[in-house]
Structure formats: C-alpha cells, structure tokens
Design an enzyme around this catalytic site. Structure first.
Site, PDB file in Angstrom:
ATOM      1  N   ASP B 307     -34.023 -26.279  12.418  1.00 36.25           N
ATOM      2  CA  ASP B 307     -32.671 -26.547  11.959  1.00 36.25           C
ATOM      3  C   ASP B 307     -31.697 -25.868  12.909  1.00 36.25           C
ATOM      4  O   ASP B 307     -31.938 -24.751  13.349  1.00 36.25           O
ATOM      5  CB  ASP B 307     -32.488 -25.988  10.536  1.00 36.25           C
ATOM      6  CG  ASP B 307     -33.088 -26.922   9.509  1.00 36.25           C
ATOM      7  OD1 ASP B 307     -32.978 -28.149   9.715  1.00 36.25           O
ATOM      8  OD2 ASP B 307     -33.672 -26.433   8.533  1.00 36.25           O
ATOM      9  N   GLU B 348     -15.147 -17.651  11.180  1.00 35.52           N
ATOM     10  CA  GLU B 348     -14.384 -18.306  12.240  1.00 35.52           C
ATOM     11  C   GLU B 348     -13.096 -17.534  12.494  1.00 35.52           C
ATOM     12  O   GLU B 348     -12.726 -17.257  13.630  1.00 35.52           O
ATOM     13  CB  GLU B 348     -14.040 -19.758  11.850  1.00 35.52           C
ATOM     14  CG  GLU B 348     -15.209 -20.721  11.910  1.00 35.52           C
ATOM     15  CD  GLU B 348     -15.983 -20.766  10.600  1.00 35.52           C
ATOM     16  OE1 GLU B 348     -15.720 -19.920   9.714  1.00 35.52           O
ATOM     17  OE2 GLU B 348     -16.869 -21.636  10.470  1.00 35.52           O
ATOM     18  N   ARG B 382      -5.106 -28.219   3.903  1.00 38.17           N
ATOM     19  CA  ARG B 382      -6.182 -28.016   4.881  1.00 38.17           C
ATOM     20  C   ARG B 382      -5.698 -27.234   6.097  1.00 38.17           C
ATOM     21  O   ARG B 382      -6.038 -27.535   7.223  1.00 38.17           O
ATOM     22  CB  ARG B 382      -6.819 -29.345   5.273  1.00 38.17           C
ATOM     23  CG  ARG B 382      -7.407 -30.067   4.054  1.00 38.17           C
ATOM     24  CD  ARG B 382      -8.116 -31.334   4.356  1.00 38.17           C
ATOM     25  NE  ARG B 382      -9.068 -31.195   5.420  1.00 38.17           N
ATOM     26  CZ  ARG B 382      -9.227 -32.111   6.356  1.00 38.17           C
ATOM     27  NH1 ARG B 382      -8.498 -33.176   6.368  1.00 38.17           N
ATOM     28  NH2 ARG B 382     -10.128 -31.943   7.286  1.00 38.17           N
ATOM     29  N   MET B 383      -4.857 -26.223   5.802  1.00 40.42           N
ATOM     30  CA  MET B 383      -4.376 -25.328   6.847  1.00 40.42           C
ATOM     31  C   MET B 383      -4.312 -23.939   6.234  1.00 40.42           C
ATOM     32  O   MET B 383      -4.292 -23.777   5.028  1.00 40.42           O
ATOM     33  CB  MET B 383      -2.944 -25.676   7.278  1.00 40.42           C
ATOM     34  CG  MET B 383      -2.726 -27.063   7.746  1.00 40.42           C
ATOM     35  SD  MET B 383      -1.012 -27.252   8.262  1.00 40.42           S
ATOM     36  CE  MET B 383      -0.145 -27.006   6.747  1.00 40.42           C
ATOM     37  N   ASP B 522     -35.973 -30.787   1.042  1.00 40.75           N
ATOM     38  CA  ASP B 522     -36.872 -30.534   2.178  1.00 40.75           C
ATOM     39  C   ASP B 522     -38.338 -30.632   1.758  1.00 40.75           C
ATOM     40  O   ASP B 522     -39.224 -30.717   2.604  1.00 40.75           O
ATOM     41  CB  ASP B 522     -36.657 -29.120   2.734  1.00 40.75           C
ATOM     42  CG  ASP B 522     -35.402 -29.017   3.575  1.00 40.75           C
ATOM     43  OD1 ASP B 522     -34.986 -30.059   4.129  1.00 40.75           O
ATOM     44  OD2 ASP B 522     -34.850 -27.910   3.670  1.00 40.75           O
TER      45      ASP B 522
END
Lengths: 586, 682
Positions: B307, B348, B382-383, B522
């Site tokens: 992955d 991030e 979305r900010m 999985d």
C-alpha cells in the site's frame, strides 16, 4: 603420457562436441513431431506401422500408462529373445549347428539385452546362432536404446510441460527413435565400418591352416595344432548399433578388441564417437525442449568434466606402466606405445585403450577394446567408478540423461535452499514427492551392488570360487560384475567366471532391477513435474545455467555417488594400488 | 514481552533457558519422540547398541573397554547435543509463552443477558456470540469486536507497545484482543472466539511450538536425509562382509562410529531448531505466523503488493516548495503560508510551518496580542486561514480559492493556474494561498517517500522480487510516486476487487504474492495471497483471512518478513550442504584407521596423520558431536543474510558452507586428535 596421446583424446572429444549440437537439435525436432529431412521417406513407414499395430499416435499417456506400456513392451521382447535362444537349434541361419542355449544362461542373456546391458556370460561365436544374433540380440540393441531415448524424452517433457497430466505416447516415441535416429545412424556407421574391414556375411566359420603349426600341452596331453577356426558373421550391422545404442554386446567374445569388430584406429575412433553421440546430443535436446539451451550445455559441461577426470586418471595410470617391471623399457617411443600393455591391442596402444575404457563405462555401452582386468589398479578403478557414479557421464542412450537429471534435481534440492527460496528447477518446485522418488532412484543402485557383492564374498562355494585372483583384485572382480550389471553397462572385468547358476541368476536380477526399478520412480518424478506450474525466472531464481551450477552438479555426483562406494573401493582397487606400489601383486 | 530486534537483547545462552534446555534434551531421548527424526533415531539406536555391547566388554574385561566406553559416551552426546539444540530453540519460545500465560489470567466478564441486564461469568465460560460490557480499568475477557462505543486500550501484553490504541465500533479498528485492558471509556464487545481458540491461546501455542507441524520443505528435506541415512547404513552394513573377505573384520563400535559420522547428523540434529528459530525470529519482530508454511512461502515470494500510504510514503503529504504568483516574492508567500497554517494542526499544516522555517528562517510568531482570528477549515468553504491586521489570508484547494476570490472580486493569475496544473500533473497536491483578493501563489504538497525505501526496493529487485504499489490515487499521481519510490509497477485507483484480480493474475503466472491489509474489504485478498499479513489494528475478518499478524501494524515489515523467510531457507540449505561436505574428511579419518592394521599400506590414506587408529575414530566422532553444539548459534540466529542475486548468494554460500564444509573437518579432526593424544585419552 605423450602430447600425441592427449591430442588424440582432444580430437575425439572435439568431434563429439561438434556432433552434439546438430544431432541434439535433430532429435528435439524428431520427438516434438517437427519436420525433418527424413520425413518424406519415413512418415509413410511410420503411418503404416501404426496402422498395422493399431497404435493411435495422438493419444497422450500419463506417466503410469507410459510405464505400463514400457514394461509390457520389455517383457514381451525379453520373452521372444528367450524363446529364440531356447529354440535356435531348430531355427534357420545356424551354419555351425549350435545347440539351444541353457535355460539360466538364456534368462541371463535375455535380461541382459532387454535392459541395454549386454552382459555376456557366454562366448558368442560358440553359443549364439546367426539368427539369435540378428533377430534376437540386434533387435534388442535397437529397441532397448529406443526405449531409453523415449524415457529421456518423456522426462524432458515432464520438465518442460506445465500443468499437464501426460508425458507423450510411448509407442510413438519408440517408433520415431528407431526410424529417425537409430536406423539411419546405424546404417551409415555399418557402411563406414565395412570400409575399414569389418566383416558382414552369413558364411560358416572358416578353417585356416597355420603357417607354423604349434605344439600345445594341456592337461597332461600334448597336442599339435595345425588349423585355426576363424569365426564369421553379420558383424558390421551389429557392431554399428552396438555402439550407437550404447549396448556393447560383442559379436565375438573379445568384443571390440577383435580385428573383425574393430580393425583399424579409424574404426576405433568411429566406435567411440558412436558411443558418445546420442547421449551427448540429448543434452542439447534437453536445452532445446525446455527452452533453456544454456542449461543443456551446463549439463553437458558437467559430463565433460567428469569424462576428462576419468580419462586423465586412466591414461595417467596406464601410461606409467607397471612399477614391478624394473629394467623393462615402458617408455613411449616411435616403435611402442609404452605403459602397461598387458591385455591391450598393439594397434590401439595405451591411449586408445584407456580412452575406450573410459568412454564405454561413462556410458552404459560396455564394449571393450582391451581387458579392464589387466589395467593397473587405478586405471581399472576408473571404469568401475564411472559406473558407480550411476553412468551419468553422458551415460546410456537416454538412461544417462535421465539419471543425470535426477542428480540435477537432488543438487537443486540440496543447494537450492542456499539462495533463500524453496528449491526449484527450471521453474518447477521440487517438493517432497519428487525428492522421495529421486532418492528411491538413487537408492536402488547401491542396494543392488552392495548387497549382492556382500552376499557373494560371504559364499565361498558359489561366490568367491568364481574369482581368478585372490585379495583385493578378486574383490574388485566381484564388485565390478555387480556394478556393471546394475548400471546396465555390461563390460566385464575378466577374471570372474560368471557363467555359473549363482552369477547368472544374481547378475540377471541385478540387470533387471538396475533398469526397471529405477525407471519407475524416474517416470513418477517426470509425471509429477509435468503437473506443476512454472514459476517465472527472476534474479532470485536458482541458476541452472552457470559454470557454478556445473561445478555444484559435479560435486554432488561425486559426493553422493562416490561416498557410497568409497569403503568398498578402499578394500578393492585402492588397496591393490597401494600394495602394488609396495611390490605385491595378485 | 518487549519488542526485540533480531539478534535479540537477551543473550543466546541465557542461563535459565540453557538449564531448561539441558533437562529437555534428556527428556527427548524417548524413542517415540526420536522417531520423528530418522537421522538422530539411527544414532540413538547405535548408542543403545554400543551401550549393550559395553556391558559385554565389562563382563569379558576387554582390553578395548577404555576406547569402547569413550565411543559410546560420544555417541550419546551426539544424540543429546541434537536434542539440546532443539530444546534451546524451543526454550526462548517457552519463556515468551510463560509471559503470555500470565496475561491470560482468569477475569470475570459482564455478560449481557437475552432478557436484558447482565450477569458475572468467568472469562473461560464465554462463547462466540456472547455480548459483554467492559469498563475503564477492566480486562477485555476475550477476543471480539467492539459493537458499541470507543475506548483507549492498553495492548502492551500482546504487542509490547505501551502507548494505548483507540478501539471503536464500526470501521477497521473494531477488533479487540482478550487479555488487553481498557483504559478509558466503556465499550460493548461481541465475543468472536470460543475458549481455547483465542488469539492469546494461539499465540502461546505458536511461540511454544506445541502445534509445530513440519513445513513442506522440511518434510522434503527429511526424506532426503532419511534416504542418505539408508544409503550410508547400507554402505556400512555391507562393509563388514567385505572386511571379513579382506581378513580384517571390524568391531561394532567402529562400524557404528563410521555410520554416525557419515549420516547427516549435523543437519539432522539442527533441522527442527532452525525451523523453530525462524518462527521465533518472526515473533521477535512482533509478527505471528499462523503456520510454518507461511514463513517458507515468504522466502519464495515473487511479488510484493505494498500500500502506498504508510508503507512507501509517510502517512501524510508535506509541503515541498512555494511557487509565488507574479509580483509576489517567495519570502512573502512563505510568510503568508506560515501565518495561515499556524493554527492548522494537520500534518500538512505543520509541514508548511516547518518548510517556511527551514527555507526562509521564519519563526513561528506569538500572535497572542495581535488580535488574530483563525478561520478553521469547514466543509462548505473548504479553506482555512487567518484574519490578522486587515489581512485575510486563506489557504485551500485551487478551485475553492478561485471561487472565493471571484466572490470577493479578485481573480487567479494565469501563472498560478499553470503552476497548479503542473503540480497536479506530477503527482503533487497544490494549495493556493491568497491574501484579501489577491492570490499569492501555490504551496506544493507532495507525498514524501520514506527514507531508504528506494534502496530497499533495489535490494528486493536484486533478489528477484517485484514490488507493486497499490494506491487510490489517479494514475498520474501514482506514476509520479512510483517513479520516485522506485517500485516496479503500480495499481492506481485501486478498489478491493482490483487488488484481488491482480493477485490472481500474478498467481496464474506461477508467482507467489505477499500483501498486507487491515480492512474487512482486504480480507478476500489477504486470504488469496500466499503471504497475507494482517495488521493487528485491523478487523477480525482481516486477521482471520491472513496467515500472519503484525502486532506493530507496520506494513513496511512485509519486507522484513520476506527476508526472515529467505534466511530460514538459506540456513537450512547451508547446513545441509555443510553436513554432506563434512563426510569427505571423516572417510579419510576412519577408513585408514579401520584397515591399516591389516594393510599398513592404507596409511597412505591417513592424510591428516592422525596418531593411531583409536584416536582417529574417536576424533572423528568427537568432531561430529561437537560441530552440532558449535553450530547451534548459527542455527538459531540464521546465516548472515545480505540481499543479492541468487547467483551471488549461491557463490558465497557454496564457498562458505560447501567448500568450508570440506576443509573445516580436516582441521578440526586433526586438532582433536592432537588434543586427545596429548591428554592420553587413547
């Protein structure tokens, strides 16, 4: 040893190497059903044979069916030979009016020729009629070789095929082996032999008047000999297949030492090349049919190394002569080949006798042009060791290759783990069943040799009474007989009287076991390999194409093969050699 | 159980383990146990035979008694040393099992009644399907699945990791293990295993080796060894008649010595120890293999499915560059980007602050008295961003910022749009920063490939293993990361079914595939793969489907698992080769000793110049016994493993263990001969 001697050995092997490639490719084409130059003539013959015998050439066989067909074919052929021997007195082509062959000897001979051994407990020219030689013995020279080839090809298919249940059609493989390979080869070779003076006739034996009559004293009676009987017969036709099919059964008692079988140095070279031709070519066939030509050559190289080692020791030992002949000139000169010439033909000398002995025991041929019994102890040990390795140094037609491939599987299994993967051979995983069957194959051989030899030396009445020499040399004679028969070689270490009920029975059994008890596990491995998937090769795959692999293979053959017999050899030829150096002979 | 790396921080010769192993070695002399190992069984039979004949020696007051006694003792030592090797390998597992057993102490469980309410039952009475409630500080009574609630769980008893983990109902983190402890909150658990079949039980059985079955390759190797043993048995048994013929019959003591020296006792004695130690090495890496077969398969793996996230790349994307708009300096962009991210606690966001600091020396500022107002990320805008001193700084995806700028009367410059496009094309994530109605530029966020992973993949390639990266990213992004990480292939926009198809495709070509997984979806692929490593944090379904469980839940470990598998197979092969190669020297020691009495010329074969026949035979048999002890560390640790091509590996190991196996005993036997003649043992 002389440069000339080495050159002759080199030339011989160069011819074999050059011949291997075209012959190997040709055989690959023959057994894959691809077009060959001989098709226009042979295809119709082949089709006719299938129609007559009711064989469906397209039906593929599982390994068990293949084994049953092979056994059936061998049993019936063996029975036919036995009956011919037992009835030859009443059958045609018997100008010498030879009587029927005794039952136990007939059994021994039938077993011998069916198994491609050609051990001869009898003197052919005074025992076998021309019909027995041609229809009985020569027939087996073709078929037993063709069976060997078929089995080798079946084994190769087992390696090459993927997730497949079948190994080919036994009847087709045998037919094609005879028609495409053995018949053309033997015909050509027979003509070449005739050109050298090998006889080919159906005449009664010739009686010649001696120029110088001899007086012989035997058993107290003195006799004046004025004539000599010279045996005749259809020799060339039988001689050719005897070598090409690695059979080795001589038309005459002295085999390829007889001037009518092997008259000139050229015929000698030709015969040796014929012995190696098909077994060497089959390594190329292996590479071709498995799609890994370099693997084929790696196997060829392993065989070449073992051959070179054997011939070097034999030539060295024979060229050095007998240390007890002090004051006798044993050096090679323009007038004599030097070395130990006891039991050797002057026209072949030391080199070509040592070379022939190596070649004939590397393979399962067993034809001889000199008496191995008269070799120096170490020189005589070479033929013995060659056979004890399982006759995988080129080996018998077909049987050499499949024997070698079993060793390949074991080598891959033992050393394969060292690269950090479970063992695989050309993409086929080697698992418990394969190892089990391979070990069975390897086990049968020493079981026969060692147990029979141990019994023989413990039975003074029937075992040791047959040996001509006491001490270690006598032990070697017994070991040699059982090794030669178990390995289906058939060469004799003269000195052992094997034409007794005990030896005819035990040696006969030894030949049958040495062939068929080994073939069955071998086919089981082939059948099991064919069923497997093929794992694609990568940098992590165990290499079977490199010089390193070749060396590993040689190492495993020597250790597994030789270690088993090392104790026996120590008490036989090794001890005799050391005693000879100390001045004692047997 | 604490986490240990291979080699271990407990010494190989730990006192307690050695003592226990010594006792076990005696216990294993039981012929019924010995029969499982044909090679050593033959040695034991030989030892019994010589021991019986020794009694006859005593009775007849034989002059050979001293020699015969020593031979007999060393034969017994050979058997014991082999047993000891196996017991040593088992010892470490047993010690670990003891620790685990303590975790398995009986607890009381609150079981839900069908009629409502609860009852107290001992944990050993719990059946699959029962529902239990577990509160803070309580032990989870059995393996199960959280069906309600969320809790912090201390799993150190199983994993050795002291940091608590979160377990919650639904999703991929719902599995709990019996014997672990809830630290906070309350959860409802549906029990999934019956007593005696729990994860802990299986783990105990595994590390203890109680359920150890011979692996396929081990079985095959055993057949080979048994075959060789029969061949040598035959060679020795038939030697006696030949010796009688040669007027030099041998004693049973000498014949048994020859036999024991020739049969592959070294590998025969160490084979099971190697297998157990291989499993043990996995346990030390905190991986539980459910079968030895899986460990062997790991060595054979041709294809690794990895992955992307967490295995090849660090879990999150990080800022890699600032691309300013025309008329804006890089410094300004970096400063604005940093300000906008100060309150952004996502990885991030932090990476942007770090980059600004590293590249432009911008330190985080104290904003306490600047009336700064943070604008948190919301699903609608979305900010995220900051309002500070008339500056409205915003950071977000290109389209959200573009829409925002349009609303407030600004526009995105062409250059910024072009940069956004370029970054997206190369697999990165562009974030646009704006100040008021002006776009300042783009932050380039990219996946950070783990350090050293590229080299790992190169090693794998050298070993012939192909790596395939699995990712949900689009093919463009996937290709860029694949190139950077150096994987051989990738599967982009992968859905569980695609993974399954890929495995099937590879297997159809005869390849063996390894993968890791944790989610329930999985599970089919984990079951299909030849080596399926489930993460311990994963669902019960995933753990059941795989054939290994990684307690650390570290997907990179797949590579180590492959290496351990390879090391196990290499150790087996190397010692087999070594064992067989040893025989050459032993022949040269024993054969002249047997027959030189009758035929003095055979002393020519005594190339080691051993003092006399007795010392020669004794030296060989002592060497044969001691080499087993000497190789125990190698068998337990495994041969040194360096990733390289099969050809190179073979070259190295063949030289070391094949050639070395031929040479070493010549030296060893000679030294022993010198030693025992010096102290007059013979």
């Amino acid at each position: 040893m002389t440069a000339n001697g080495w050159l002759q050995i080199f030339i011989f092997f160069a011819i074999v190497t050059l011949l291997a490639y075209p012959l190997g490719v040709y055989m690959a084409n023959v057994f894959s059903g691809k077009r060959t130059w001989a098709d226009p003539i042979l295809r119709p013959v082949e089709r006719l044979l299938y129609r007559v015998t009711g064989v469906s050439p397209d039906v593929e066989m599982r390994w068990t069916e293949y084994a049953v067909a092979m056994l059936l074919f061998s049993v019936v052929s063996m029975l036919v030979l036995y009956l011919i021997e037992r009835m030859q007195q009443w059958l045609p082509f018997n100008p010498q009016h030879l009587g029927n062959v005794p039952a136990i000897l007939a059994f021994n001979t039938a077993a011998s020729f069916t198994t491609n051994t050609n051990w001869q407990s009898y003197v052919p020219e005074t025992t076998m009629s021309y019909l027995t030689q041609m229809a009985g013995l020569a027939y087996h020279n073709f078929t037993s070789a063709a069976v060997g080839m078929a089995l080798a090809v079946a084994f190769i298919r087992g390696i090459a095929r993927r997730e497949c249940e079948t190994l080919g059609n036994f009847w087709v493989d045998v037919t094609r082996g005879i028609l495409w390979v053995l018949l053309p080869g033997a015909t050509l070779a027979a003509l070449l032999l005739v050109s050298q003076g090998v006889v080919q006739n159906l005449h009664p034996y010739t009686t010649a008047t001696l120029i110088a009559p001899q007086t012989v004293t035997a058993q107290g009676a003195t006799q004046r000999i004025t004539t000599q009987t010279i045996a005749q017969g259809p020799v060339a036709s039988q001689e050719a297949i005897k070598e090409l099919g690695t059979n080795g059964g001589g038309f005459f008692n002295t085999n390829s030492a007889h001037p009518f079988e092997n008259p000139t140095p050229f015929s000698n070279l030709l015969e040796m090349v014929l012995i190696f031709a098909i077994p060497a070519g089959l390594t190329v066939t292996l590479g071709r049919m498995t799609g890994s030509p370099r693997h084929g050559w790696a196997v060829f190289a392993a065989m070449a190394i073992l051959f070179a080692a054997g011939v070097s020791v034999a030539y060295h030992a024979e060229a050095h002569g007998n240390p007890l002949f002090r004051g006798v000139d044993q050096h090679a000169t323009a007038l004599q080949s030097g070395g130990n010439m006891e039991g050797k033909e002057v026209r072949f000398g030391v080199v070509n006798s040592a070379l022939f002995a190596t070649v004939t025991t590397d393979t399962s041929c067993g034809a001889v042009n000199s008496m191995h019994d008269s070799f120096t102890p170490l020189g005589g040990m070479v033929p013995l060791v060659n056979m004890m390795l399982g006759e995988v140094v080129f080996g018998g037609v077909g049987s050499g290759l499949y024997g070698m491939l079993i060793f390949v599987i074991l080598s891959v299994f033992i050393a394969g783990l060292m690269v950090g993967r479970t063992p695989e051979y050309l993409g086929k995983k080697i698992e418990a069943y394969d190892v089990q069957m391979s070990m069975l194959f390897v086990l049968v051989f020493p079981v026969i040799i060692l147990i029979f030899s141990a019994i023989a030396v413990l039975l003074p009445g029937v075992g040791t009474s047959s040996i001509a020499n006491p001490g270690p040399h006598g032990l070697t004679e017994i070991l040699y007989a059982f090794t030669s028969t178990a390995a289906n070689n058939g060469s004799a270490f003269a000195g052992l009287n094997a034409n007794t009920n005990f030896y005819n029975m035990t040696l006969g059994f030894s030949m049958l076991a040495g062939r068929f008890l080994m073939i069955i596990p071998m086919l089981a491995v082939a059948g099991n390999l064919a069923r497997k998937k093929i794992v694609p090769a990568s940098a992590g795959t165990f290499p079977v194409t490199t010089p390193l692999f070749t060396m590993l293979l040689v190492g495993i053959i020597v250790i597994v093969g030789a270690l088993t017999f090392f104790p026996a050899l120590t008490l036989g030829p090794v001890l005799e050699h050391l005693l000879l150096q100390a001045g004692k002979t047997f | 159980m604490t986490r240990k790396q291979s080699g271990g921080n407990t010494s190989l010769w730990d006192g307690a383990i050695v003592r226990r192993a010594a006792v076990d070695a005696l216990r294993k002399l039981n012929p019924v146990t010995m029969m499982r190992n044909p090679v050593m069984f033959v040695v034991e039979v030989g030892s019994v035979l010589t021991a019986v004949l020794l009694l006859r020696d005593i009775h007849q007051q034989s002059a050979a008694f001293r020699f015969d006694l020593q031979i007999t003792l060393w034969l017994w030592f050979t058997v014991l040393f082999a047993n000891f090797a196996e017991a040593m390998a088992e010892g470490r597992g047993k010690a670990q099992a003891d620790t685990l057993r303590r975790a398995k102490s009986e607890t009381m469980a609150n079981r839900a009644l069908a009629a409502g309410g609860t009852e107290q039952v001992p944990s050993s009475k719990l059946r699959a399907g029962d529902i239990v409630f577990v509160g803070p500080g309580e032990m989870i009574p059995g393996d199960g699945e959280v069906i309600e609630g969320v809790a912090a769980v201390d799993e150190s008893a199983i994993t050795g990791e002291s940091a608590p983990v979160i377990r919650e109902s639904g999703g991929d983190r719902s599995a709990v293990t019996g014997g672990t402890r809830v630290l906070s909150d309350r959860i409802t658990v549906r029990i999934t295993s019956n007593p005696g079949e729990t994860f802990l039980d299986r783990m105990i059985a595994l590390v203890e080796g109680a359920e150890r079955q011979k692996t396929p390759n081990e079985i095959a190797l055993n057949i080979l060894l048994a075959g060789l043993t029969i061949i040598f048995l035959l060679a020795v048994v038939t030697l006696q008649p030949l010796a009688i013929y040669s007027h030099s019959p041998q004693t049973v003591f000498v014949l048994v010595s020859l036999l024991v020296c020739l049969i592959p006792t070294t590998i025969g004695g160490l084979l099971s120890a190697i297998g157990i130690a291989g499993m043990d090495r996995l346990v030390q890496h905190n991986v539980l293999a459910m079968s030895g077969r899986a460990v062997e398969a790991a060595g054979d793996v041709n294809t690794l499915l990895l992955d992307k996230t967490g295995t090849i790349t660090l879990g999150n994307r990080q800022a890699a560059d600032f691309l300013p708009a025309p008329g804006v300096t890089k410094q300004d962009l970096a400063e604005a980007a940093q300000l906008s991210s100060l309150a952004d606690e996502t990885p991030e966001g932090r990476s942007i602050v770090v980059l600004a600091k590293e590249k432009f020396g911008l330190r985080g500022r104290d904003l306490a008295n600047t009336h700064a107002e943070f604008v948190p990320f919301s699903a609608t805008s979305r900010m995220s961003g900051i309002n500070i001193e008339n500056r409205a700084i915003r950071k977000g995806a290109a389209d959200s910022i573009a829409r925002y700028l349009e609303e407030i009367g600004g526009a995105m410059p062409e250059q910024v749009r072009a940069d956004v496009e370029t970054i997206a094309r190369t697999g990165g994530t562009p974030l646009v920063v704006s100040e008021n109605e002006r776009a300042l530029g783009v932050i380039h966020l990219k996946d950070i490939v783990k350090g050293g992973i590229r080299e790992r993949f190169e090693q794998l390639r050298a070993m012939g293993i192909r790596t395939i990266m699995i990712t949900g990213d689009n093919p463009l992004t996937a290709a860029a990361i694949a190139r950077e990480a150096g994987v051989d292939d990738f599967l982009a926009e992968a859905k569980p079914k695609d993974k399954m198809d890929l495995i099937r495709r590879e297997q159809a070509q005869g390849k063996l595939v390894a993968m890791t997984g944790d989610g329930t979806n999985d599970a089919p692929a984990l079951a299909q793969a030849d080596v399926g490593v489930a993460m311990n944090t994963g669902t019960q379904a995933a753990k059941e489907a795989g054939n290994m469980v990684d307690l650390d839940s570290n997907p990179t470990k797949l590579i180590e698992i492959v290496e351990i598998g390879k090391q196990l197979l290499m150790t087996r092969g190397s010692l087999t080769t070594f064992s067989i190669a040893n025989d050459v020297a032993k022949y040269f020691a024993i054969l002249p000793a047997m027959f030189a009495g009758t035929f003095p010329v055979l002393n020519a074969l005594n190339i080691m110049h051993l003092r006399n026949p007795e010392s020669a035979v004794l030296s060989a048999i002592i060497f044969n016994a001691l080499i087993i002890i000497a190789l125990i560390p190698l068998a337990l640790r495994g041969v040194k493993y360096t990733p390289m091509s099969a050809d190179m590996l073979l070259r190295r190991n063949l030289l070391l263990y094949g050639f070395g196996g031929i040479v070493l005993p010549f030296i060893g036997i000679k030294l022993i001969d010198m030693a025992i003649t010096a102290i007059h043992l013979v």
